[in-house]
Design an enzyme around this catalytic site. Structure first.
Site, PDB file in Angstrom:
ATOM      1  N   CYS A  46       0.832  -1.224   0.000  1.00 32.97           N
ATOM      2  CA  CYS A  46       0.000   0.000   0.000  1.00 32.97           C
ATOM      3  C   CYS A  46       0.860   1.265   0.000  1.00 32.97           C
ATOM      4  O   CYS A  46       0.412   2.330  -0.409  1.00 32.97           O
ATOM      5  CB  CYS A  46      -0.910   0.020   1.227  1.00 32.97           C
ATOM      6  SG  CYS A  46      -1.621  -1.580   1.612  1.00 32.97           S
ATOM      7  N   TYR A  57       7.776  -5.541  10.093  1.00 24.63           N
ATOM      8  CA  TYR A  57       8.760  -6.324  10.854  1.00 24.63           C
ATOM      9  C   TYR A  57       9.476  -7.238   9.871  1.00 24.63           C
ATOM     10  O   TYR A  57       8.843  -7.814   8.984  1.00 24.63           O
ATOM     11  CB  TYR A  57       8.080  -7.187  11.921  1.00 24.63           C
ATOM     12  CG  TYR A  57       7.340  -6.389  12.961  1.00 24.63           C
ATOM     13  CD1 TYR A  57       8.030  -5.700  13.963  1.00 24.63           C
ATOM     14  CD2 TYR A  57       5.958  -6.316  12.944  1.00 24.63           C
ATOM     15  CE1 TYR A  57       7.351  -4.963  14.920  1.00 24.63           C
ATOM     16  CE2 TYR A  57       5.265  -5.574  13.897  1.00 24.63           C
ATOM     17  CZ  TYR A  57       5.965  -4.900  14.872  1.00 24.63           C
ATOM     18  OH  TYR A  57       5.293  -4.166  15.803  1.00 24.63           O
TER      19      TYR A  57
END
Ligand SMILES: Cc1cc2nc3c(=O)[nH]c(=O)nc-3n(C[C@H](O)[C@H](O)[C@H](O)COP(=O)(O)OP(=O)(O)OC[C@H]3O[C@@H](n4cnc5c(N)ncnc54)[C@H](O)[C@@H]3O)c2cc1C
Length: 448
Positions: free
Chosen positions: A44, A63
């Site tokens: 996105c 992460y």
């Protein structure tokens, strides 16, 4: 022996499932297979990276795989493609894409989080180089290399993704030809509400071609031209952004039931029809809470939540995912565009006795500096007065009203309920009659 969970797909849904299962039941052994080199990533953010607001692909990773291994005790295997699953012996067979070696891992519970597959138009020449679709950051990296070398970029698709990319690529200083089959941009909105954005598109120098069907891509090995049923456009590269379909490859192979939408059917615990197989994310069907019917409305927040629910239940929980109302939020240059629930045309198609009101109202008190107008179309049911949806557009004041209306629609409130909703007031933020309350009041007048 430790109970073992294998997750296929390490994006939003897969990593949410893995993280939740491991956190809730730390003695579970959790293995994630991910084909690309990243996990827990945010495609996105790609338009903003292209535009120059974000300086590296690493910033789009929530992460890293190392973090999950070290801090969460999850066995994350990137660049591993799952090629087969044998549910009778509970084995997943993957290929390590770096070494080419086969890896076999046994499981007690399996999560299918394989996401979506980009759709492509039925057209000649799709095999030319220079034609891209984007699902992963790896795809995003490849497309950026092509973008840098391109002067003119063709974008096929006038939905959410097509518009975001058109803005980003224009801001890179490239020419954009934006082509859509539908007669209006953002087809999930009502045409007469959204088409004012056409002017913004054209004023930004983007060539907008609506109602054109792609016939072929032409070139000398590399794409040079897009041919539609109405014209021909010279391009140096092409991005196809016409939506996705659920990746149900393994589900079909395993005999997992698909729903009426073609996506994987689950119950609200994200369990599929096959015992110990869960599914979550863009490969999975859900319920549209406005219509009560099965729906395929893929989105990142939904994928994350479905994944978390699957992980929780794998670890012995009883979390439920109830469904979605269908929400959209988009920034296009200075315009904010949002939606919750159904458009008027969608409501009619779903069989509601629907009506709507259009209003335009101040976003702050009229005397407060900087006040702008927000346009709202409120859609409601003439028989029950239930609020079915809302569309929003303006320089500000959109997202907060999409949020509020999402709660209104989810709780099945009526126009009368909305008109008396206790929304806050303070001049820098809203007028004393909030635009949502104004829309509901106008709807009440129409109803009486
Ligand atoms: C450019 C772009 C912008 C977007 N913007 C927004 C936005 O603003 N808001 C929003 O809500 N949504 C947005 N989305 C959509 C959002 O990214 C997805 O809804 C979300 O990523 C879905 O997560 P997922 O985990 O279900 O599936 P995916 O993200 O599709 O992940 C599936 C993963 O499974 C892996 N996989 C598949 N098959 C195998 C296999 N056999 N072996 C190993 N691994 C496999 C894939 O490599 C992939 O990493 C955007 C998407 C793109 C591409």
């Amino acid at each position: 022996m430790k109970e073992k969970v294998v997750v296929i797909g390490g994006s939003a849904a897969g990593m949410a499932a893995a993280a939740r299962a491991k956190r809730k039941k730390p003695d579970l052994e959790v293995v994630v297979f991910e084909r690309s080199k990243y996990v827990s990533y945010a495609p996105c953010g790609l338009p903003y990276l292209y535009e120059g607001l974000i300086d590296s692909f690493d910033r789009l990773i929530y992460y890293t795989a190392d973090y999950f291994r070290r801090e969460r005790g999850i066995d994350v295997r990137t660049r591993h493609e799952v090629v087969d699953i044998d549910h009778s012996s509970r084995q997943v067979i993957a290929i390590n894409l770096n070494s080419g070696k086969e890896v076999i891992v046994e499981y007690d519970k399996l999560v299918l989080a394989t996401g979506g597959i980009s759709l492509k138009p039925r057209a000649e020449g799709l095999d030319l180089s220079g034609i891209y679709t984007i699902r992963t950051l790896d795809d995003g990296e490849k497309f950026l290399k092509a973008l840098i070398k391109s002067n003119t970029v063709g974008i096929v698709g006038v939905g959410f993704g097509g518009l975001e990319m058109a803005e980003a690529i224009t801001k890179m200083g490239k020419k954009v030809v934006l082509i859509g089959k539908s007669d209006h941009i953002l087809p999930m909105f009502d045409k007469e509400f959204i088409e004012v954005i056409n002017n913004v598109i054209v004023n930004k120098g983007i060539s907008l071609r609506l109602g054109e069907k792609i016939v072929s891509f032409e070139g000398d090995g590399h794409v040079r031209k897009i041919v539609t049923d109405k014209g021909e456009y010279k391009v140096d590269s092409v991005l196809i952004s016409i939506g996705i379909k659920p990746n149900t490859h393994f589900a079909r192979k395993l005999g997992v039931k698909l729903g009426v939408t073609g996506a994987i059917k689950t119950n609200e615990y994200m369990q599929t029809s096959v015992k110990d197989i869960y599914s979550a994310g863009d490969n999975t069907e859900t319920i549209n809470l406005v219509t009560g019917k099965p729906a395929y409305i893929p989105s990142a927040p939904t994928a994350n939540k479905m994944g978390r629910v699957a992980g929780d239940n794998i670890a012995g929980g009883s979390m439920k995912f109830p469904g979605v109302v269908g929400t959209v939020i988009l920034k296009f240059f200075n315009e904010h565009i949002g939606k919750a629930g159904l458009s008027y045309n969608e409501a009619l198609r779903e069989g509601f006795n629907a009506s709507y009101v259009d209003i335009s109202h101040n976003t702050r008190s009229h005397y407060y500096p900087g006040t702008k107008k927000v346009r709202i179309r409120l859609v409601f049911d003439l028989d029950t007065h239930r609020v079915l949806g809302g569309q929003f557009m303006g320089y500000e004041g959109v997202i907060e009203r999409v949020f509020a209306l999402t709660a209104v629609i989810t709780s099945k409130m009526t126009v009368e309920d909305l008109a008396t909703l206790d929304l806050p007031y303070n001049p820098p933020f809203t007028p004393v009659w909030d635009p949502l309350i104004v829309a509901a009041s106008v709807a009440m007048r129409k109803l009486s």
